[in-house]
Design a protein around this motif. Structure first.
Motif, PDB file in Angstrom:
ATOM      1  N   GLU A  31       0.524  -0.783  -0.001  1.00 25.80           N
ATOM      2  CA  GLU A  31       0.048  -0.156   0.099  1.00 25.80           C
ATOM      3  C   GLU A  31       0.353   1.305   0.092  1.00 25.80           C
ATOM      4  OE1 GLU A  31      -3.906  -1.554   2.069  1.00 25.80           O
ATOM      5  OE2 GLU A  31      -2.719  -0.880   3.761  1.00 25.80           O
ATOM      6  N   ALA A  32       2.137   1.573   0.674  1.00 25.16           N
ATOM      7  CA  ALA A  32       2.960   2.342   1.009  1.00 25.16           C
ATOM      8  C   ALA A  32       3.649   2.870  -0.671  1.00 25.16           C
ATOM      9  CB  ALA A  32       4.282   2.375   1.503  1.00 25.16           C
ATOM     10  N   ALA A  33       3.683   1.380  -1.399  1.00 24.16           N
ATOM     11  CA  ALA A  33       3.921   1.899  -2.768  1.00 24.16           C
ATOM     12  C   ALA A  33       3.299   2.353  -3.706  1.00 24.16           C
ATOM     13  CB  ALA A  33       4.910   0.583  -3.062  1.00 24.16           C
ATOM     14  N   SER A  34       2.434   2.169  -3.302  1.00 24.85           N
ATOM     15  CA  SER A  34       0.954   2.357  -4.106  1.00 24.85           C
ATOM     16  C   SER A  34       1.081   3.781  -4.981  1.00 24.85           C
ATOM     17  CB  SER A  34      -0.222   2.045  -3.883  1.00 24.85           C
ATOM     18  OG  SER A  34      -0.418   3.247  -2.558  1.00 24.85           O
ATOM     19  N   PRO A  35       1.870   5.269  -4.152  1.00 21.50           N
ATOM     20  CA  PRO A  35       1.889   6.303  -4.967  1.00 21.50           C
ATOM     21  C   PRO A  35       3.235   6.007  -5.898  1.00 21.50           C
ATOM     22  CG  PRO A  35       1.347   7.089  -2.327  1.00 21.50           C
ATOM     23  CD  PRO A  35       1.499   4.659  -3.161  1.00 21.50           C
ATOM     24  N   PHE A  36       3.768   5.463  -5.813  1.00 19.95           N
ATOM     25  CA  PHE A  36       5.261   4.896  -6.397  1.00 19.95           C
ATOM     26  C   PHE A  36       4.684   4.647  -7.781  1.00 19.95           C
ATOM     27  CE2 PHE A  36       7.499   7.339  -2.779  1.00 19.95           C
ATOM     28  CZ  PHE A  36       7.944   8.344  -3.718  1.00 19.95           C
ATOM     29  N   VAL A  37       3.724   3.748  -7.605  1.00 21.56           N
ATOM     30  CA  VAL A  37       3.827   2.612  -8.489  1.00 21.56           C
ATOM     31  C   VAL A  37       2.982   3.275  -9.425  1.00 21.56           C
ATOM     32  CG1 VAL A  37       2.185   0.801  -9.821  1.00 21.56           C
ATOM     33  CG2 VAL A  37       4.185   0.566  -7.243  1.00 21.56           C
ATOM     34  N   SER A  38       1.435   4.285  -8.864  1.00 24.11           N
ATOM     35  CA  SER A  38       0.582   4.933 -10.123  1.00 24.11           C
ATOM     36  C   SER A  38       0.941   6.066 -10.928  1.00 24.11           C
ATOM     37  CB  SER A  38      -0.453   4.292  -9.287  1.00 24.11           C
ATOM     38  OG  SER A  38      -1.939   5.031 -10.202  1.00 24.11           O
ATOM     39  N   ALA A  49       4.467   8.071   2.860  1.00 18.82           N
ATOM     40  CA  ALA A  49       4.774   7.896   1.173  1.00 18.82           C
ATOM     41  C   ALA A  49       4.026   8.824   0.753  1.00 18.82           C
ATOM     42  CB  ALA A  49       4.645   5.936   1.037  1.00 18.82           C
ATOM     43  N   TYR A  50       3.698   9.183   0.347  1.00 14.14           N
ATOM     44  CA  TYR A  50       2.544   9.614  -0.387  1.00 14.14           C
ATOM     45  C   TYR A  50       2.935  10.902  -0.903  1.00 14.14           C
ATOM     46  CZ  TYR A  50      -1.258  12.685  -2.815  1.00 14.14           C
ATOM     47  OH  TYR A  50      -1.904  13.702  -3.418  1.00 14.14           O
ATOM     48  N   ALA A  51       3.760  11.585   0.518  1.00 13.87           N
ATOM     49  CA  ALA A  51       3.916  13.119   0.717  1.00 13.87           C
ATOM     50  C   ALA A  51       5.219  13.260  -0.147  1.00 13.87           C
ATOM     51  CB  ALA A  51       4.359  13.652   2.177  1.00 13.87           C
ATOM     52  N   ALA A  52       6.174  12.075   0.061  1.00 15.22           N
ATOM     53  CA  ALA A  52       7.522  11.709  -0.773  1.00 15.22           C
ATOM     54  C   ALA A  52       7.085  12.006  -2.155  1.00 15.22           C
ATOM     55  CB  ALA A  52       8.600  11.008  -0.102  1.00 15.22           C
ATOM     56  N   CYS A  53       5.964  10.693  -2.308  1.00 16.23           N
ATOM     57  CA  CYS A  53       6.232  10.405  -3.734  1.00 16.23           C
ATOM     58  C   CYS A  53       5.598  12.316  -4.775  1.00 16.23           C
ATOM     59  CB  CYS A  53       4.629   9.687  -4.119  1.00 16.23           C
ATOM     60  SG  CYS A  53       3.887   9.867  -6.253  1.00 16.23           S
ATOM     61  N   ASN A  54       4.877  12.895  -4.285  1.00 19.52           N
ATOM     62  CA  ASN A  54       4.567  13.852  -4.614  1.00 19.52           C
ATOM     63  C   ASN A  54       5.719  15.041  -4.888  1.00 19.52           C
ATOM     64  OD1 ASN A  54       2.117  14.357  -5.474  1.00 19.52           O
ATOM     65  ND2 ASN A  54       1.118  14.372  -2.663  1.00 19.52           N
ATOM     66  N   ALA A  55       6.876  15.381  -3.680  1.00 19.59           N
ATOM     67  CA  ALA A  55       7.958  16.221  -4.412  1.00 19.59           C
ATOM     68  C   ALA A  55       8.765  15.381  -4.856  1.00 19.59           C
ATOM     69  CB  ALA A  55       8.567  15.731  -2.443  1.00 19.59           C
ATOM     70  N   ALA A  56       8.326  13.652  -5.342  1.00 21.68           N
ATOM     71  CA  ALA A  56       9.541  13.526  -6.160  1.00 21.68           C
ATOM     72  C   ALA A  56       8.788  13.573  -8.123  1.00 21.68           C
ATOM     73  CB  ALA A  56       9.509  11.878  -6.320  1.00 21.68           C
ATOM     74  N   ILE A  57       7.794  13.481  -7.613  1.00 24.69           N
ATOM     75  CA  ILE A  57       7.206  14.130  -9.409  1.00 24.69           C
ATOM     76  C   ILE A  57       7.765  15.554  -9.518  1.00 24.69           C
ATOM     77  CG2 ILE A  57       4.903  14.882 -10.141  1.00 24.69           C
ATOM     78  CD1 ILE A  57       3.946  12.421  -8.691  1.00 24.69           C
TER      79      ILE A  57
END
Ligand SMILES: NC(=O)c1ccc[n+]([C@@H]2O[C@H](COP(=O)([O-])OP(=O)(O)OC[C@H]3O[C@@H](n4cnc5c(N)ncnc54)[C@H](OP(=O)(O)O)[C@@H]3O)[C@@H](O)[C@H]2O)c1
Length: 251
Positions: A111-118, A157-165
């Motif tokens: 679940e934690a990886a899902s923002p990165f995957v999608s 993980a969701y916060a980090a995904c947005n920063a990564a984008i």
């Protein structure tokens, strides 16, 4: 007095008439609002998503300038087939994503990886497949979220995904120039995405957002679509992240 003439390059980049605007995630929400605005500005719009009935209904609402094709942004083969059918891509916006959000100690690793995957790798692979077809005077707008700069609740993980984008947007702006690449990072929007979530979660999040943001209101899908249209059409903006968030990240 005659009107001030527009600079030729600014004028050309600023026009969507006859251009092809591809919206993966265009079957609902923010992507659909962008479709309405782009079609009204004279563009042909191509709506992408996983659900044929949703896409067909959305295209019908947008009108004759809209077509649709199914695509799964998490599937490289599906993305390759989607772009193979398009003659050209002038502008691309990728608001397609589905993921779980929550505290590190409450989510499974998957679940934690899902923002990165999608949301992260989905957009990365979409741009990779679109790149050979992107017009040199066109643009890409990636979808992030203001939670990357200021998390409203624990969801690391969701916060980090947005920063990564946002980092991805800067890197792609260098690599794909003169194609422009920008990122839109919205605050909380009272729209389709939140309408699917449990009412109690939604009301709590909305009340917190109204309290904490400078303008004391939620965003609308059209507020965000307006920001995306600016990024499509401003020929001197690349590598930028725009925060249509009512001032949330200021505080
Ligand atoms: N709304 C907000 O408050 C807000 C704030 C900040 C950031 N964002 C970001 O905005 C994006 C979506 O927002 P939205 O408000 O427009 O929500 P939405 O209405 O749920 O739109 C998402 C669209 O993406 C499609 N989609 C989902 N997974 C997909 C996949 N794997 N492949 C292809 N299409 C897929 C969905 O259609 P199908 O399910 O039929 O495929 C849907 O039409 C997300 O990245 C979200 O993090 C939203």
């Amino acid at each position: 007095m005659s009107p001030l003439p527009l600079d030729a390059e600014t004028h050309h980049a600023g026009r969507l008439t006859g251009r092809t605007v591809v919206l993966i995630g265009g079957g609902s929400g923010i992507g659909l609002r962008v479709a309405h605005r782009a079609a009204a500005a004279g563009a042909r719009v191509v709506l992408g998503g996983r659900t044929p009935a949703r896409l067909a209904a959305a295209a019908q609402r947008v009108g004759d300038s809209a077509t649709w094709r199914t695509v799964d942004i998490t599937d490289g083969v599906s993305l390759a087939a989607f772009f193979a059918e398009l003659d050209r891509v002038d502008h691309l916006f990728t608001s397609a994503a589905s993921y779980q959000v929550g505290p590190m100690l409450e989510l499974s690793d998957e679940e934690a990886a899902s923002p990165f995957v999608s949301k992260f790798w989905g957009q990365y692979h979409a741009v990779r497949r679109a790149a050979p077809k992107l017009a040199t005077d066109g643009s890409v707008v990636l979808m992030s979220g203001a939670a990357g700069a200021r998390p409203p609740a624990p969801a690391p993980a969701y916060a980090a995904c947005n920063a990564a984008i946002e980092g991805l947007g800067r890197g792609l702006a260098l690599e794909l120039a003169p194609v422009r690449v920008n990122v839109v990072s919205p605050g909380t929007v009272d729209g389709n995405l939140w309408a699917q979530r449990p009412a109690a979660d939604r009301e709590n999040a909305f009340a917190q957002y109204r309290r904490d943001t400078v303008l004391h209101r939620l965003g609308t899908e059209d507020d965000i679509a307006h920001a995306v249209m600016f990024l499509f059409t401003n020929g001197f903006t690349t590598g930028s992240t725009l925060y249509p968030d009512g001032g949330y990240t200021l505080r």
